[in-house]
Scaffold this motif. Structure first.
Motif, mmCIF file in Angstrom:
data_model
loop_
_atom_site.group_PDB
_atom_site.id
_atom_site.type_symbol
_atom_site.label_atom_id
_atom_site.label_comp_id
_atom_site.label_asym_id
_atom_site.label_seq_id
_atom_site.Cartn_x
_atom_site.Cartn_y
_atom_site.Cartn_z
ATOM 1 N N THR A 175 19.118 11.938 22.833
ATOM 2 C CA THR A 175 18.799 10.456 23.167
ATOM 3 C C THR A 175 18.795 10.520 24.547
ATOM 4 O O THR A 175 19.426 10.881 25.472
ATOM 5 C CB THR A 175 20.096 9.782 22.569
ATOM 6 O OG1 THR A 175 20.303 10.278 21.347
ATOM 7 C CG2 THR A 175 20.183 8.467 22.884
ATOM 8 N N VAL A 183 14.537 -1.675 15.217
ATOM 9 C CA VAL A 183 14.233 -0.220 15.389
ATOM 10 C C VAL A 183 12.568 -0.030 15.133
ATOM 11 O O VAL A 183 12.222 0.819 16.030
ATOM 12 C CB VAL A 183 14.961 0.431 14.063
ATOM 13 C CG1 VAL A 183 14.558 2.019 14.251
ATOM 14 C CG2 VAL A 183 16.508 0.222 14.254
ATOM 15 N N GLY A 221 10.147 1.597 18.083
ATOM 16 C CA GLY A 221 9.609 2.945 17.562
ATOM 17 C C GLY A 221 8.091 2.800 17.796
ATOM 18 O O GLY A 221 7.332 3.715 18.035
ATOM 19 N N VAL A 278 7.554 6.384 22.834
ATOM 20 C CA VAL A 278 8.761 6.526 22.016
ATOM 21 C C VAL A 278 8.197 7.652 20.914
ATOM 22 O O VAL A 278 7.423 7.356 20.250
ATOM 23 C CB VAL A 278 9.175 5.246 21.435
ATOM 24 C CG1 VAL A 278 10.210 5.591 20.494
ATOM 25 C CG2 VAL A 278 9.673 4.322 22.302
ATOM 26 N N ALA A 300 13.349 6.511 16.808
ATOM 27 C CA ALA A 300 14.125 5.550 17.263
ATOM 28 C C ALA A 300 15.014 5.517 15.890
ATOM 29 O O ALA A 300 14.454 5.541 14.822
ATOM 30 C CB ALA A 300 13.489 4.255 17.445
ATOM 31 N N VAL A 352 20.372 0.868 19.028
ATOM 32 C CA VAL A 352 19.049 1.607 18.495
ATOM 33 C C VAL A 352 18.920 2.634 19.665
ATOM 34 O O VAL A 352 19.011 2.633 20.808
ATOM 35 C CB VAL A 352 17.739 0.795 18.993
ATOM 36 C CG1 VAL A 352 16.525 1.680 18.543
ATOM 37 C CG2 VAL A 352 17.797 -0.361 18.146
ATOM 38 N N VAL A 382 17.309 6.180 21.275
ATOM 39 C CA VAL A 382 15.739 6.282 21.458
ATOM 40 C C VAL A 382 15.600 7.749 22.258
ATOM 41 O O VAL A 382 16.165 8.051 22.856
ATOM 42 C CB VAL A 382 15.024 5.026 22.415
ATOM 43 C CG1 VAL A 382 13.631 5.326 22.392
ATOM 44 C CG2 VAL A 382 15.387 3.734 21.802
#
Length: 487
Positions: free
Chosen positions: A57, A107, A111, A116, A119, A275, A277
């Motif tokens: 993360t 989310v 994403g 990204v 997520a 969330v 990520v």
């Protein structure tokens, strides 16, 4: 001829060679020890952050902090009045940590941001369970009333029994534990990844709304829970399918359940608290953070770097010493060792004027004399490298063996969205819950292959620098000067 002469000269001047090698060894050993300790500090901090966020993360997205006092409710517990004195009263309350949630659709929005890689959402809850019983008091008559009951005079003029109520009251136990709702279809991200399943199994992707749970090993030991037993949360029994052990020794939550079950328990359908990520690369973290803050309003983004800035305690102090004082000290010692090695080699050349002058008179070119001096210095450097690596490895082992346990205290970051406060356990997610605690970290001093190769390179560099000093001095010698000294 080169190696024969080299071996003979090193043997003949072994004391001087040992002094040069020892100086270089000291500098190289210090570099190894400082590098290994710094690496250990970095790993210790990574372990702290991993216990908060989970493996892989890079940042978390939470709801922006609300104004103090707004939207916050106090937990209320209601008990029925029962005639049975021995009946046990029990009630519990499931609350969202931090009392602030985001829509599950956040989310997908996160994403879709550039940079990204993945997520996943999660819901962090606190369960407060209160159970016990009320006991009625017993009325005790006074001695006068006892006498009146046997025909004696009453102790009062009202005609009512005189006495007092004794005993009775209430005894209740309050038990608080944390529950984390995880997306069982995406288990490669989030707080559960900071733990290993040591008994049983993890969730199956098909158990999106199943009444199953994974419990933390420490909590399972405290409550005598095990695989195939059940844990009750707000009246619902969850079958334990696995027991997890946190890598850092401090789990993100006591109990993990599927996300939909957590949403049902908290009456927060389609809601999440955090969330998690993962960025496409380390270089994209700042860009992704800026994009989320710009495109998704009402959220707070906290990166690992932001959280690392809040680490305090002896771990932070030791890390600062290793990265600043230790680094500059090792550089200073290394530079001093190189200079001393160069000066000693140059001084040795000065004492060998007649030798080199004679060799030149016998036909040796200046380049050959210079190569001979550089070769001797290079061997001295390699010997210093071997000795320095041995001393450095011993020092790193000693640090690992006798170093005290360091503490890491995590305070709230600047924009943590209520991190460190706002909820019963101090935050809006598992990471925030742990942030209110102090973690004990065992310091290690790992020596990597890169550090060893760096030590070898320093040894070669030291030998070449010393050889350059001596070679330059030897190349300036003239046969006539040597012959004049011989006379």
């Amino acid at each position: 001829m080169f190696f024969t002469y080299l071996r003979r000269e090193l043997r003949r001047r072994r004391k001087a060679a040992l002094v040069v090698a020892s100086g270089l060894a000291l500098g190289i050993a210090l570099v190894i020890i400082v590098s290994s300790v710094s690496s250990g500090m970095s790993k210790a901090q990574d372990k702290v952050l991993q216990s908060l966020y989970g493996l892989g993360t890079d940042m978390t997205v939470t709801k922006a902090a609300a104004a103090p006092g707004s939207g916050t409710e106090r937990p209320r517990f209601e008990f029925d009045a029962k005639d049975d004195d021995d009946a046990t009263q029990s009630t519990d309350r499931v609350m969202v940590q931090g009392f602030q949630t985001l829509a599950s659709t956040t989310v997908d929005k996160v994403g879709k941001q550039d940079g990204v890689a993945d997520a996943v959402g999660g819901l962090s809850l606190t369960v407060m369970k209160v159970d016990g019983q009320f006991k009625r008091g017993e009325f005790k008559q006074s001695p006068e009333d006892g006498a009146a009951a046997q025909g004696g005079p009453r102790g009062g003029g009202s005609g009512q029994p005189q006495g007092e109520v004794q005993g009775g009251g209430a005894s209740f136990d309050v038990n608080s534990f944390t529950v984390y709702g995880t997306d069982v279809t995406q288990q490669d991200l989030g707080p559960l990844t900071s733990s290993k399943i040591t008994k049983g199994r993890t969730f199956k992707a098909t158990e999106t709304d199943a009444e199953v749970a994974v419990v933390d090993a420490a909590y399972a030991k405290e409550k005598k829970l095990a695989v195939d037993k059940t844990v009750t949360i707000s009246g619902t029994k969850y079958t334990i399918v696995g027991v997890s052990t946190a890598d850092s020794g401090d789990a993100a939550a006591n109990v993990y359940v599927p996300l939909k079950q957590a949403q049902t328990l908290a009456d927060s359908k389609d809601k999440i608290t955090t969330v998690y990520v993962k960025a496409a690369g380390s270089q994209a973290i700042d860009t992704v953070k800026a994009a989320i803050q710009k495109n998704i309003t009402g959220t707070t983004v906290t990166t690992s770097a932001d959280l690392a800035d809040t680490v305090s305690g002896s771990l932070s102090t030791a890390s600062d010493l290793a990265s600043s004082v230790g680094k500059w000290l090792s550089i200073a010692v290394l530079v001093a060792a190189f200079l001393v090695a160069g000066l000693l080699t140059s001084s040795a050349v000065s004492r060998r004027v007649r030798e080199f002058g004679t060799l030149k008179a016998l036909g040796w070119k200046s380049g050959r004399v210079t190569r001979q001096v550089v070769g001797e210095a290079l061997v001295n450097g390699l010997m210093g490298g071997v000795l320095g690596i041995a001393v450095g490895l011993a020092g790193a082992y000693a640090v690992t063996a006798i170093s005290p346990t360091l503490t890491a205290q995590l305070g709230s970051s600047g924009g943590g969205g209520g991190m460190g406060g706002g909820g019963p356990m101090g935050g809006g997610g598992p990471g925030r819950q742990t942030a209110a605690k102090t973690l004990d970290i065992a310091l290690t001093a790992p020596v990597s292959l890169t550090t060893i190769l760096t030590a070898v390179a320093l040894a070669v560099a030291g030998g070449l620098i010393a050889g350059a000093f001596g070679g330059w001095r030897a190349s300036r010698l003239r046969p006539a000067d040597a012959l004049r000294r011989v006379a």
